[in-house]
Each structure stands twice: as structure tokens, then as C-alpha cells.
Design a protein around this motif. Structure first.
Motif, PDB file in Angstrom:
ATOM      1  N   UNK A 145       8.525   3.587   4.815  1.00  0.00           N
ATOM      2  CA  UNK A 145       7.954   2.449   4.113  1.00  0.00           C
ATOM      3  C   UNK A 145       7.689   1.372   5.172  1.00  0.00           C
ATOM      4  N   UNK A 146       6.447   0.920   5.293  1.00  0.00           N
ATOM      5  CA  UNK A 146       6.122  -0.105   6.288  1.00  0.00           C
ATOM      6  C   UNK A 146       6.009  -1.463   5.606  1.00  0.00           C
ATOM      7  N   UNK A 147       6.032  -2.533   6.428  1.00  0.00           N
ATOM      8  CA  UNK A 147       6.061  -3.876   5.862  1.00  0.00           C
ATOM      9  C   UNK A 147       4.721  -4.254   5.241  1.00  0.00           C
ATOM     10  N   UNK A 148       3.624  -3.707   5.767  1.00  0.00           N
ATOM     11  CA  UNK A 148       2.330  -4.079   5.207  1.00  0.00           C
ATOM     12  C   UNK A 148       1.957  -3.151   4.051  1.00  0.00           C
ATOM     13  N   UNK A 149       0.862  -3.513   3.349  1.00  0.00           N
ATOM     14  CA  UNK A 149       0.571  -2.854   2.070  1.00  0.00           C
ATOM     15  C   UNK A 149      -0.848  -2.277   2.042  1.00  0.00           C
ATOM     16  N   UNK A 150      -1.306  -1.746   3.166  1.00  0.00           N
ATOM     17  CA  UNK A 150      -2.648  -1.184   3.178  1.00  0.00           C
ATOM     18  C   UNK A 150      -2.741   0.108   2.370  1.00  0.00           C
ATOM     19  N   UNK A 151      -1.625   0.820   2.213  1.00  0.00           N
ATOM     20  CA  UNK A 151      -1.656   1.998   1.334  1.00  0.00           C
ATOM     21  C   UNK A 151      -2.120   1.598  -0.060  1.00  0.00           C
ATOM     22  N   UNK A 152      -1.692   0.416  -0.522  1.00  0.00           N
ATOM     23  CA  UNK A 152      -2.073  -0.065  -1.848  1.00  0.00           C
ATOM     24  C   UNK A 152      -3.574  -0.339  -1.935  1.00  0.00           C
ATOM     25  N   UNK A 153      -4.136  -0.907  -0.878  1.00  0.00           N
ATOM     26  CA  UNK A 153      -5.571  -1.208  -0.924  1.00  0.00           C
ATOM     27  C   UNK A 153      -6.391   0.069  -1.014  1.00  0.00           C
ATOM     28  N   UNK A 154      -5.997   1.091  -0.272  1.00  0.00           N
ATOM     29  CA  UNK A 154      -6.745   2.348  -0.300  1.00  0.00           C
ATOM     30  C   UNK A 154      -6.537   3.088  -1.614  1.00  0.00           C
ATOM     31  N   UNK A 155      -5.333   2.979  -2.180  1.00  0.00           N
ATOM     32  CA  UNK A 155      -5.107   3.569  -3.502  1.00  0.00           C
ATOM     33  C   UNK A 155      -5.973   2.869  -4.549  1.00  0.00           C
ATOM     34  N   UNK A 156      -6.135   1.552  -4.418  1.00  0.00           N
ATOM     35  CA  UNK A 156      -6.937   0.793  -5.383  1.00  0.00           C
ATOM     36  C   UNK A 156      -8.390   1.232  -5.359  1.00  0.00           C
ATOM     37  N   UNK A 157      -8.974   1.376  -4.160  1.00  0.00           N
ATOM     38  CA  UNK A 157     -10.388   1.759  -4.101  1.00  0.00           C
ATOM     39  C   UNK A 157     -10.576   3.209  -4.536  1.00  0.00           C
ATOM     40  N   UNK A 158      -9.567   4.054  -4.262  1.00  0.00           N
ATOM     41  CA  UNK A 158      -9.655   5.446  -4.708  1.00  0.00           C
ATOM     42  C   UNK A 158      -9.668   5.527  -6.229  1.00  0.00           C
ATOM     43  N   UNK A 159      -8.742   4.821  -6.859  1.00  0.00           N
ATOM     44  CA  UNK A 159      -8.667   4.865  -8.319  1.00  0.00           C
ATOM     45  C   UNK A 159      -9.913   4.255  -8.947  1.00  0.00           C
ATOM     46  N   UNK A 160     -10.445   3.189  -8.338  1.00  0.00           N
ATOM     47  CA  UNK A 160     -11.660   2.562  -8.875  1.00  0.00           C
ATOM     48  C   UNK A 160     -12.849   3.517  -8.787  1.00  0.00           C
ATOM     49  N   UNK A 161     -12.977   4.224  -7.655  1.00  0.00           N
ATOM     50  CA  UNK A 161     -14.077   5.178  -7.513  1.00  0.00           C
ATOM     51  C   UNK A 161     -13.924   6.340  -8.484  1.00  0.00           C
ATOM     52  N   UNK A 162     -12.681   6.762  -8.721  1.00  0.00           N
ATOM     53  CA  UNK A 162     -12.463   7.840  -9.691  1.00  0.00           C
ATOM     54  C   UNK A 162     -12.725   7.368 -11.117  1.00  0.00           C
TER      55      UNK A 162
END
Length: 413
Positions: A115-132
Motif C-alpha cells: 500500500x503506497x501513500x499516494x492514490x493513483x490506483x484510485x484515479x485509474x480505477x475511476x477512469x476504468x469504471x467510467x469507460x466500462x
């Protein structure tokens, strides 16, 4: 390999299209998809053999977005939709921590590793779910996109949740990364979900806020530079972190600004994007060997990171998009020349004509440093995104990709 130019835009568009659909995307579909556990494996050798089975959560989201975007904007192929769904499903099954924050890496089966301190995994999950959501109409995907987006915003900009890099009592700092990624994430959510509200702002409002923050704190016209890290009031910090320039990162920020300027019809944003592009290409280009340095120092002092003069794949991908978009918006021959410069160097050094895809890491002189085709940071994102964008920017057929159909006609030089 014959490398076309902007003198024949249709031929160049076909070049990008064929590289995307006949080389890069098939490479990842053939070698990366995990048909046993779901998701995608990105640590591949030159020929595509898996050499490490740990999974980057960044890339479950990034790959899901890429495949879903191809489905939405190129052709509704079932294989692309299936790949996108597999990556997002794996992420949702295995990557969510107890506090809702996403892991950076997990085992092949999905057991947590880091688990890293920043939250870029969340940003990429958001765009993935939006595209789906756009691809399938799934309300679950829509809800996931909003949840990840809100978590990204909270963990990036709420002082009570955002983990600082250094002790804020000793050296308070601001970083440009969360603002940049918020911009492009908001652009994707607006495209696929519309003007949804998260933490009191629509995507367009979040983008406007990010642009104001970037201009106020990180742009330094007197130095002709965009900084990565500044003091809390925007002051230049005379330390390794404060002086460090990342030309590729700044150029990526430039094209996010140029894109937004075309969508909301803002001459100010266009000028900001062009300024950053001009400054950071000048700062980042290696006039002896060609290509973009990875890091530079604001004052040309020695740089701490030993890979500072290497040539990585992703800054060159961002520079190809940025210069092409600048040319598309302005019609300036100067940007056509800059595009040709970075395009030619990139396609002469990164592609692997024997095994496909691109090498990611070159020495300063352009020779290959490692034959890796992927790892936890390199996978199907920067390169296929660049090829798709470049193809669509040059394609004569209308496209809905990020509202490119709203781009005005090119202005004469």
C-alpha cells in the motif's frame, strides 16, 4: 522502418493506427491477460513471457480503461470488452483495503503486497469504471467510478488524509502530480458520466480549480519552467526535490491543458499549455544524442537520481501527443517540426521490430538498457494511449474521443 511525417497526415494516421491495432494491443492480449486468475500480468520479457507474477493495481485500472476505450471509440470488439471487465473485476475483488484505499501491488492470486501513500490506483480505477459504464451501461460500474473518484480527491487534497512526503512541520511542500491526475481523471469522468458532482464540484469545476493551482504555484515564467515540487506558497525550494524537473511529466500536463482549452474554448488554458510545452521541451531535449532526459535540475546542478539521463518510453509518448495536439490547435509549422523531431527519435529507438511492442528503458545514447517489455510501471497505457490519440487527431473521420469533434479548425501559421 519507414517513418511518415505530417506532410502526409493520412499516411501518418494509418501508421499510428496500424502500430496500435496490429502490434501493441495484440501483444498485450496475447501475452498479458491472466486467464486463470483474471486481470493482467505486466512483467513480461522481450518475447512476452511472464517473468514475475505480482500484479500492479495501477495496471488493472489502466489496462481496463485502455481496452474499454478501444471498445468505445474504435470498434465494439468482444475481446476488448472482456479484457477490460476482467481487469476491473480483479481490482474490485482483491485491491480494496480496509479503509477503502487501493493497494499498489498484490500477488497473482490477489493477496495484498504493498500500500503506497499516494492514490493513483484510485484515479485509474475511476477512469476504468467510467469507460466500462459507457460500454455496458452498468450502474455498478458508474457507482464504482464515482466512489474511486471521491476517494482519490479525498486522499489527494484533504490535509487530514493526504500523506505528505516530508514532515510538514519541517518542510511543507506541494506536488503537482495529484493536480495533473485530477485533471485528466475529471476529463474522463465528464466524457463518460457527464457533469457528476463529487465533493461539491463537477468535473469541469475540478479541472478549473486544478488549472488555477498549477498556474499559481508551479508555473515560473521568470525561469521558464514548470516545477514538480514547491513550498506551500509556491516558493522554489533549493533542495534536490525542489530543483528536480521532470520534462515528460510537465509535457503530459501541457497536453491535458491543451485538451481542456479545446473543450471549454479557453484561450488562457491554451496559452498555458503551449508555454509549458515550449519551456519543458527546451529544458528536456538532449541536443547531443536526441530524445528527452528523464530528469533535469532547475539550476543545472548535479542530479541525485542516477537514471536522470536515461530515455524512458513514456515521456516520449506524451511529447508526441502534446506536439501533435499543439499543431492541431494552432496550425504552427514549428509544432509540426517539434512533433517530427520527437516522433522520429522515438520510432527509431523504442520499437522492437522482431518481437513487437516497445522497449521501455534506453541509455542516454538510445541503446537498450533492458529488454523488459513490462513491469509494475510499464504496461498497456502510455504507448497505446499515444497511438490512439495520435491516430484520432489525424483521422479525417469525426470522432467522439474526449470530445475531439469539438476541436476548432487549425489556424494558419
Amino acid at each position: 522502418m519507414e517513418i511518415p511525417s505530417l506532410h502526409d497526415p493520412q499516411q501518418l494516421a494509418a501508421f499510428y493506427r496500424d502500430a496500435l491495432l496490429q502490434d501493441v494491443v495484440p501483444f498485450w492480449l496475447r501475452h498479458g491477460l491472466d486467464h486463470e486468475q483474471g486481470g493482467i500480468l505486466t512483467s513480461l520479457d522481450r518475447a512476452g513471457a511472464v517473468i514475475d507474477t505480482d500484479k500492479s493495481i495501477w495496471f488493472q485500472g489502466r489496462a481496463a480503461w485502455m481496452f474499454a476505450t478501444l471498445y468505445n471509440h474504435v470498434e465494439p470488439r468482444a475481446t476488448w470488452l472482456s479484457a477490460a471487465q476482467s481487469c476491473l473485476d480483479f481490482l474490485e475483488r482483491h485491491a480494496v483495503g480496509d479503509d477503502g484505499k487501493l493497494y499498489f501491488s498484490v500477488t497473482r492470486e490477489g493477496r495484498p503486497l504493498r500500500m503506497r501513500r499516494y492514490v493513483y490506483s484510485e484515479s485509474f480505477a475511476a477512469i476504468a469504471a467510467a469507460a466500462l459504464f459507457r460500454a455496458t451501461g452498468s450502474e455498478r460500474a458508474r457507482a464504482s467510478a464515482l466512489r474511486y473518484w471521491q476517494n482519490y480527491l479525498r486522499y489527494s487534497f484533504d490535509p487530514a488524509l493526504a500523506a505528505p512526503k516530508t514532515d510538514p512541520q519541517t518542510r511543507p511542500m506541494r506536488g503537482i502530480g495529484p493536480l495533473m491526475i485530477a485533471m485528466v481523471t475529471a476529463q474522463e469522468l465528464r466524457l463518460n458520466l457527464g457533469e457528476v458532482v463529487a465533493l461539491g464540484r463537477t468535473p469541469t469545476e475540478w479541472i478549473a480549480w486544478c488549472v488555477d493551482e498549477i498556474e499559481r504555484y508551479f508555473m515560473k515564467p521568470e525561469r521558464q519552467v514548470l516545477l514538480e515540487t514547491v513550498g506551500i506558497q509556491g516558493e522554489v525550494l533549493d533542495h534536490f526535490d525542489g530543483r528536480l524537473l521532470n520534462p515528460g511529466h510537465a509535457i503530459e500536463c501541457a497536453w491535458f491543458l491543451l485538451l481542456e482549452s479545446s473543450i471549454v474554448h479557453s484561450p488562457r488554458m491554451e496559452q498555458l499549455g503551449l508555454q509549458i510545452l515550449d519551456w519543458m521541451l527546451a529544458r528536456g531535449w538532449d541536443h547531443e544524442f536526441g530524445g528527452l532526459y528523464y530528469f533535469r535540475d532547475l539550476d543545472d546542478k548535479p542530479i541525485q537520481e542516477y537514471w536522470h539521463d536515461m530515455k524512458f518510453w513514456w515521456p516520449h509518448c506524451e511529447a508526441i501527443i502534446a506536439t501533435l495536439l499543439a499543431w492541431r490547435l494552432t496550425g504552427s509549422e514549428r509544432y509540426a517540426t517539434l512533433h517530427q523531431q520527437v516522433h522520429d527519435w522515438s520510432f527509431r529507438h523504442f520499437p522492437d521490430p522482431e518481437q513487437g511492442e516497445w522497449f521501455g528503458y534506453l541509455h542516454r545514447d538510445g541503446t537498450v538498457s533492458t529488454t523488459l517489455k513490462g513491469n509494475l510501471w510499464k504496461g498497456p497505457f502510455h504507448l497505446p494511449r499515444m497511438l490512439l490519440w495520435s491516430w484520432k487527431l489525424l483521422d479525417t473521420e469525426p470522432t467522439s474521443l474526449l470530445a475531439l469533434s469539438s476541436l476548432p479548425p487549425r489556424r494558419p501559421d
